[in-house]
Scaffold this motif. Structure first.
Motif, PDB file in Angstrom:
ATOM      1  N   GLN A   1       0.813  -1.217   0.000  1.00  0.00           N
ATOM      2  CA  GLN A   1       0.000   0.000   0.000  1.00  0.00           C
ATOM      3  C   GLN A   1       0.843   1.261   0.000  1.00  0.00           C
ATOM      4  O   GLN A   1       0.365   2.339  -0.383  1.00  0.00           O
ATOM      5  N   ASN A   2       2.106   1.143   0.398  1.00  0.00           N
ATOM      6  CA  ASN A   2       2.953   2.332   0.525  1.00  0.00           C
ATOM      7  C   ASN A   2       4.280   2.185  -0.212  1.00  0.00           C
ATOM      8  O   ASN A   2       5.254   2.867   0.117  1.00  0.00           O
ATOM      9  N   ASP A   3       4.317   1.290  -1.184  1.00  0.00           N
ATOM     10  CA  ASP A   3       5.536   1.069  -1.979  1.00  0.00           C
ATOM     11  C   ASP A   3       6.746   0.768  -1.103  1.00  0.00           C
ATOM     12  O   ASP A   3       7.875   1.144  -1.427  1.00  0.00           O
ATOM     13  N   GLY A   4       6.496   0.093   0.017  1.00  0.00           N
ATOM     14  CA  GLY A   4       7.589  -0.307   0.898  1.00  0.00           C
ATOM     15  C   GLY A   4       8.236   0.830   1.650  1.00  0.00           C
ATOM     16  O   GLY A   4       9.325   0.676   2.206  1.00  0.00           O
ATOM     17  N   THR A   5       7.571   1.998   1.718  1.00  0.00           N
ATOM     18  CA  THR A   5       8.186   3.170   2.357  1.00  0.00           C
ATOM     19  C   THR A   5       8.026   3.177   3.873  1.00  0.00           C
ATOM     20  O   THR A   5       8.732   3.898   4.558  1.00  0.00           O
ATOM     21  N   ARG A   6       7.097   2.404   4.399  1.00  0.00           N
ATOM     22  CA  ARG A   6       6.938   2.378   5.858  1.00  0.00           C
ATOM     23  C   ARG A   6       6.429   1.029   6.333  1.00  0.00           C
ATOM     24  O   ARG A   6       5.897   0.238   5.550  1.00  0.00           O
ATOM     25  N   ARG A   7       6.598   0.809   7.633  1.00  0.00           N
ATOM     26  CA  ARG A   7       6.162  -0.442   8.249  1.00  0.00           C
ATOM     27  C   ARG A   7       4.810  -0.251   8.923  1.00  0.00           C
ATOM     28  O   ARG A   7       4.433   0.865   9.272  1.00  0.00           O
TER      29      ARG A   7
END
Length: 323
Positions: free
Chosen positions: A162-168
């Motif tokens: 959902q966030n292109d791997g930018t956050r956990r």
């Protein structure tokens, strides 16, 4: 007693599976092994009696129970909880002490693995409160370790997509998903894997819908709307048809209007895009025929009205235009 051992003895519901010895060998908690042997005697004992027989306290018993469950040597002897039961259970859940948390973390390899995966994928350094939350789900609610770890991986992958791997994801998200699984009765790895596969399929469809619509940005509520269309059984082609109709009739893509269109098709038993297209073409052709017929009837009435003018009315009109 909150668990039933997997062993041999009909009175206590115990059935001894192949490989039990191998599972016992992997159990590092000595109290858990003693608890298992006691349960295999077939006697039905309450928690107080078990603690007295083994010389342990309630916390040590709970940790031993959780250890047996995680190794597939015991199962919870409770009915599936409804939402209200879960809410009540959360309020009455025990507040574990620092010593109890440390005892479980150091004495139960399965729980240690849960902690390791949570720190690797969710939050790098868990504090005491975080560990207490994990212990509640694992020990109090009895979610097996392999099921819990599957959940952690699922939540991490979903957030990354959902966030292109930018956050956990947050630990709160993990906690909410865990309660959701418990309420759905997902308490074994087989059910967990089946659920994850279904969720991934829905997520893939939502992504396809987003591409078909080509909208610049969608809110979480918008995505839940798209997810609802996927749950109804529509594919990207069907959603594209609904968006084309929205643009034609409203001048733009309006998700609420599309939602009414798609749910109307569903009520009519239509989810296949090719069948929907045929029905819509036939309906449009019929509407065009109706419009043409209406226009013809309107023109015929005009001619008839002219013919029915009286001689006096015609004389009045002539005088009006000749003045």
């Amino acid at each position: 007693m909150a668990v039933t051992a997997v062993g041999a003895g009909r009175e206590s519901g115990i059935v001894l599976p192949a490989g039990t010895v191998e599972r016992l060998i992997r159990v590092e908690n000595g109290t858990a092994i003693r608890l298992y042997l006691l349960l295999c005697q077939g006697a039905v004992l309450d928690s107080a009696a078990i603690c007295q027989r083994l010389g342990i306290n309630d916390c040590e018993l709970e940790i031993a129970e959780a250890c047996l469950i995680s190794h597939g040597l015991a199962s919870r002897a409770s009915e599936p909880r409804c939402d209200r039961d879960m809410a009540r259970d959360r309020e009455s859940a025990p507040v574990y002490t620092r010593e109890e948390i440390a005892s479980l973390k150091n004495g139960d390899m399965a729980f240690s693995h849960i902690v390791y995966e949570t720190e690797r994928l969710i939050k790098p350094l868990l504090n005491e409160s975080d560990l207490r939350e994990l212990m509640t789900i694992y020990s109090y609610y009895g979610m097996p370790a392999d099921c819990f770890i599957t959940l952690i991986h699922f939540v991490a992958a979903r957030t990354a997509s959902q966030n292109d791997g930018t956050r956990r994801p947050s630990l709160l998200t993990v906690k909410k998903e865990a309660y959701r699984w418990l309420e759905l009765g997902i308490t074994c790895v087989e059910k967990a894997e089946e659920f994850v596969a279904a969720e991934l399929a829905l997520s893939k469809k939502v992504t396809e819908f987003e591409r078909a619509l080509g909208l610049p940005a969608l809110t979480n509520d918008d995505r839940w709307t798209l997810r609802g269309w996927a749950e109804l059984g529509f594919d990207a082609a069907g959603v594209k048809l609904a968006s084309d109709i929205s643009k034609k009739r409203k001048g733009e893509i309006i998700l609420a209007y599309m939602n009414r269109i798609l749910r109307g098709w569903k009520r009519d038993g239509l989810t296949d895009a090719s069948e929907i297209a045929r029905r819509e073409q036939a309906a449009e052709h019929e509407r065009e025929l109706n419009r043409t017929a209406a226009a013809r009837r309107s023109g015929k009435r005009t001619v008839q009205t002219d013919r029915e003018l009286s001689q006096a009315e015609r004389a009045a009109l002539d005088s009006l235009f000749n003045d």
